[in-house]
Design a protein around this motif. Structure first.
Motif, PDB file in Angstrom:
ATOM      1  N   ARG A 286       0.825  -1.202   0.000  1.00  0.00           N
ATOM      2  CA  ARG A 286       0.000   0.000   0.000  1.00  0.00           C
ATOM      3  C   ARG A 286       0.861   1.254   0.000  1.00  0.00           C
ATOM      4  O   ARG A 286       0.602   2.206  -0.733  1.00  0.00           O
ATOM      5  N   LYS A 287       1.922   1.256   0.809  1.00  0.00           N
ATOM      6  CA  LYS A 287       2.813   2.418   0.865  1.00  0.00           C
ATOM      7  C   LYS A 287       3.529   2.606  -0.469  1.00  0.00           C
ATOM      8  O   LYS A 287       3.749   3.741  -0.908  1.00  0.00           O
ATOM      9  N   ARG A 288       3.890   1.487  -1.110  1.00  0.00           N
ATOM     10  CA  ARG A 288       4.555   1.592  -2.408  1.00  0.00           C
ATOM     11  C   ARG A 288       3.632   2.233  -3.429  1.00  0.00           C
ATOM     12  O   ARG A 288       4.047   3.123  -4.206  1.00  0.00           O
ATOM     13  N   ILE A 289       2.374   1.797  -3.433  1.00  0.00           N
ATOM     14  CA  ILE A 289       1.416   2.354  -4.371  1.00  0.00           C
ATOM     15  C   ILE A 289       1.156   3.825  -4.050  1.00  0.00           C
ATOM     16  O   ILE A 289       1.075   4.668  -4.955  1.00  0.00           O
ATOM     17  N   GLU A 290       1.029   4.133  -2.764  1.00  0.00           N
ATOM     18  CA  GLU A 290       0.811   5.526  -2.373  1.00  0.00           C
ATOM     19  C   GLU A 290       1.981   6.405  -2.802  1.00  0.00           C
ATOM     20  O   GLU A 290       1.789   7.532  -3.279  1.00  0.00           O
ATOM     21  N   GLN A 291       3.199   5.885  -2.637  1.00  0.00           N
ATOM     22  CA  GLN A 291       4.368   6.654  -3.047  1.00  0.00           C
ATOM     23  C   GLN A 291       4.381   6.847  -4.562  1.00  0.00           C
ATOM     24  O   GLN A 291       4.686   7.937  -5.064  1.00  0.00           O
ATOM     25  N   ALA A 292       4.042   5.771  -5.283  1.00  0.00           N
ATOM     26  CA  ALA A 292       4.008   5.880  -6.740  1.00  0.00           C
ATOM     27  C   ALA A 292       2.950   6.879  -7.188  1.00  0.00           C
ATOM     28  O   ALA A 292       3.172   7.672  -8.112  1.00  0.00           O
ATOM     29  N   LEU A 293       1.790   6.851  -6.497  1.00  0.00           N
ATOM     30  CA  LEU A 293       0.744   7.807  -6.825  1.00  0.00           C
ATOM     31  C   LEU A 293       1.186   9.225  -6.525  1.00  0.00           C
ATOM     32  O   LEU A 293       0.917  10.153  -7.300  1.00  0.00           O
ATOM     33  N   GLU A 294       1.860   9.408  -5.402  1.00  0.00           N
ATOM     34  CA  GLU A 294       2.328  10.738  -5.032  1.00  0.00           C
ATOM     35  C   GLU A 294       3.362  11.243  -6.033  1.00  0.00           C
ATOM     36  O   GLU A 294       3.339  12.413  -6.442  1.00  0.00           O
ATOM     37  N   GLU A 295       4.277  10.355  -6.441  1.00  0.00           N
ATOM     38  CA  GLU A 295       5.263  10.752  -7.440  1.00  0.00           C
ATOM     39  C   GLU A 295       4.585  11.075  -8.770  1.00  0.00           C
ATOM     40  O   GLU A 295       4.979  12.011  -9.468  1.00  0.00           O
ATOM     41  N   SER A 296       3.554  10.288  -9.105  1.00  0.00           N
ATOM     42  CA  SER A 296       2.821  10.542 -10.341  1.00  0.00           C
ATOM     43  C   SER A 296       2.109  11.880 -10.269  1.00  0.00           C
ATOM     44  O   SER A 296       2.105  12.652 -11.231  1.00  0.00           O
TER      45      SER A 296
END
Length: 620
Positions: A286-296
């Motif tokens: 979940r944190k990985r996806i959240e980080q990827a979303l934030e970077e996106s």
């Protein structure tokens, strides 16, 4: 000496050599721990009556069935008015009440708001081993990222007082904890000589502990975390110490490098004395996806702010919630001052009402938004803008929001107005030429009365040419063609009227006919006028016996206008293309996506004009 180096002066009692660790205290304390679980928990007796249900489960039950359940309620009675749903619930629970343990997935809820769930069912047994009911754990599995509720949102686990005569036993709770997907452990704090908590020992763990940490649950009992997980964050140990010392639960997220840098959400609760209980869940993905979303999002924000275009977004209700940097640069407004409906104050007062009406129409119908308006520039001047927006929809088609742009069209609009003014002036001058010629003819008739028959015929042709010009000239935004409801053959008939000779049927019109929209009149008129002019100079109209046949043909999604000359002088393909011919070809191609082909037969010219139906009739 650091706290990590300090030697503990007291340690918790270890488990007996051949026995389990000491039993943790108390049903009510275990209940505090489960209060924090994001899982949906239901416990029912053999009569389908709810012995316990937490807030998370009660809320989902109400969302799906429209009824808010409470401890002591019968699930079958709650769904008495919904026989199909009642039968489904009874079919599932009867398996668990019959002693079966199983998992089941499904989708529930009304169309457009359905969610997916994974549910686990287990028999409920008293301390004697007798089955007294069943319990259910449920987790929503709709999205890849699950939002875990904080304890304040999770609600408590309520017990019906002596419902159906069954009491929940501490052993039942242990069975429940053994079945959940969250890791769970009970531990006892270890202090140094100064009384600070520097370690803790695992007293009890569930099976999910292994999957969450990678450490075998059977190997950690009675051992301190410093041995089980070397390098375990000391800040977390101190946090657990604070839970023990203050008696206050704590919720936090932590990254543990010693466990392959996994991230966890944890909930710690005091159990009295030196003991505490922890529920934790691996949220690394979940944190990985959240980080990827934030970077996106950050990348998208950079792109949106770097383009030389005003970009904005609005919620599904029309509330404008974002404007990019270019908007504030153009308007000079302070960031955040134009959100909601405040953007309208930047529009010209004469344009606000119609702009609001068009925006509300799009919000109601879901149609794309497009309108021209004047917006105040930071210089104080109003500039013409083209506003556009398209709805952003989810997979079910529901509008989630709007993505819009504003494009500065001030120079383009000014140029168009200048061209329109020039076109009107040119048209006026051409019509004056016709008037001057007509005046000269009338003057000649007065001087030479014997020429009146010829003059009358010439005047008729001049008037017909004037009508043809009025068809062919560009029209302004506030004008219509000379004839409403115009068709292709009707336009052709008007344009060829000047070439008719008394006593001779020189023009034949036949075949299919289609309506023609104002924007298509000019390019098609130019083509017909050029064909007629050339025929008058070199072809069928150059001699009294010449004839022209024009017929229309629908050919799939195109309309073809055929032109055939006969009876005129012999024709030959010219060595070079004249200006009029090039103009016609260019106009047809660029404005109507049309094609014009010429066949130079000795007996007469044949021309075929092919135009897409949608461009001709205005259905595009």
């Amino acid at each position: 000496m650091t706290p990590q180096q300090a030697q503990p002066t007291t340690r918790p009692s270890r488990p007996a050599e051949n026995g389990p660790p000491e039993a943790p205290p108390a049903l009510d304390i275990l209940q505090q721990v489960i209060d924090a679980s994001p899982a949906m928990v239901q416990v029912a007796d053999l009569d389908y009556r709810l012995l316990a249900i937490n807030k998370a489960s009660a809320n989902e039950f109400e969302r799906i069935f429209g009824i808010h359940p409470r401890p002591g309620d019968s699930m079958l009675e709650l769904l008495a008015d919904m026989p199909r749903q009642q039968a489904e619930v009874k079919a599932v629970w009867s398996r668990a009440l019959g002693g079966e343990s199983f998992k089941q997935t499904g989708e529930y809820g009304a169309e457009g708001s359905r969610k997916s769930y994974e549910m686990s069912y287990f028999p409920l047994r008293a301390a004697s081993g007798e089955q007294v009911g069943a319990f259910q754990f449920g987790h929503e599995t709709t999205g890849a990222v699950r939002h875990v509720r904080a304890p304040a949102d999770a609600g408590g686990l309520h017990r019906a007082e002596a419902a159906a005569g069954a009491e929940l036993q501490e052993g039942t709770y242990r069975e429940l904890f053994a079945s959940i997907r969250e890791g769970f452990f009970i531990a006892e704090a270890v202090r140094d000589e100064h009384g600070g908590v520097v370690d803790f020992v695992f007293l009890e763990v569930n099976e999910a502990f292994t999957g969450q940490t990678g450490r075998d649950a059977r190997d950690v009992l009675g051992r301190p975390v410093s041995e089980v997980i070397p390098g375990f964050p000391f800040s977390v140990i101190q946090l657990y110490g604070g839970v023990v010392d203050t008696g206050t639960p704590s919720v936090f997220e932590v990254n543990v490098p010693a466990l392959q840098f996994r991230s966890f959400e944890a909930r710690a609760h005091p159990l009295g004395g030196e003991r505490f209980a922890v529920l934790f869940l691996d949220i690394t993905e979940r944190k990985r996806i959240e980080q990827a979303l934030e970077e996106s999002r950050a990348s998208l924000a950079t792109i949106v702010d770097s383009v030389d275009q005003i970009i904005w977004t609005a919620r599904s209700d029309g509330y404008h919630d974002f404007f990019n940097r270019r908007w504030y640069e153009f308007t000079g407004a302070a960031p955040g001052t134009t959100e909601g409906d405040a953007w309208a104050c930047l529009f010209h007062p004469d344009d606000r009402q119609r702009t609001f009406e068009r925006w509300r129409h799009s919000l109601v119908t879901g149609e794309p938004y497009e309108i021209e308006y004047r917006m105040r520039h930071h210089s104080g001047a109003y500039r013409w803008m083209l506003g556009r927006a398209h709805p952003v929809r989810n997979e079910a088609g529901r509008i989630l929001g709007w993505m819009g742009t504003c494009t500065d069209i001030h120079e383009r609009k000014a140029s168009a107005e200048q061209l329109e003014l020039a076109g009107k002036e040119l048209s006026h001058r051409i019509k004056n030429i016709f008037a001057v010629i007509a005046g000269l003819v009338a003057l000649t008739v007065r001087q030479f009365p014997q020429s009146r028959p010829f003059a009358n015929e010439l005047m008729d042709r001049l008037m017909a040419l004037g009508e043809a010009h009025d068809y062919a000239r560009p029209h302004g935004r506030d004008e219509e063609p000379a004839e409403t409801g115009a068709t292709v053959l009707g336009l052709t008939r008007r344009l060829l009227r000047p070439y008719a000779l008394e006593g001779y049927d020189r023009v034949e019109l036949a075949g299919d006919d289609v309506p023609i929209e104002p924007r298509a009149v000019m390019p098609l008129s130019l083509a017909i006028h050029e064909l007629a002019t050339n025929a008058a100079k070199y072809g069928a109209f150059a001699v009294p016996e010449g004839r022209v046949k024009v017929w229309g043909e629908r050919a799939g999604d195109r309309f073809v206008l055929h032109w055939c000359e006969r009876g005129g002088a012999a024709v030959h393909e010219p060595r070079r293309t004249g200006f009029g011919t090039r103009l016609v070809d260019l106009t047809l191609r660029d404005q109507l996506t049309g094609e014009l082909t010429r066949n130079w037969h000795p007996e007469g010219l044949e021309v075929h004009v092919s135009v897409p139906m949608e461009r001709l009739a205005g259905s595009s």
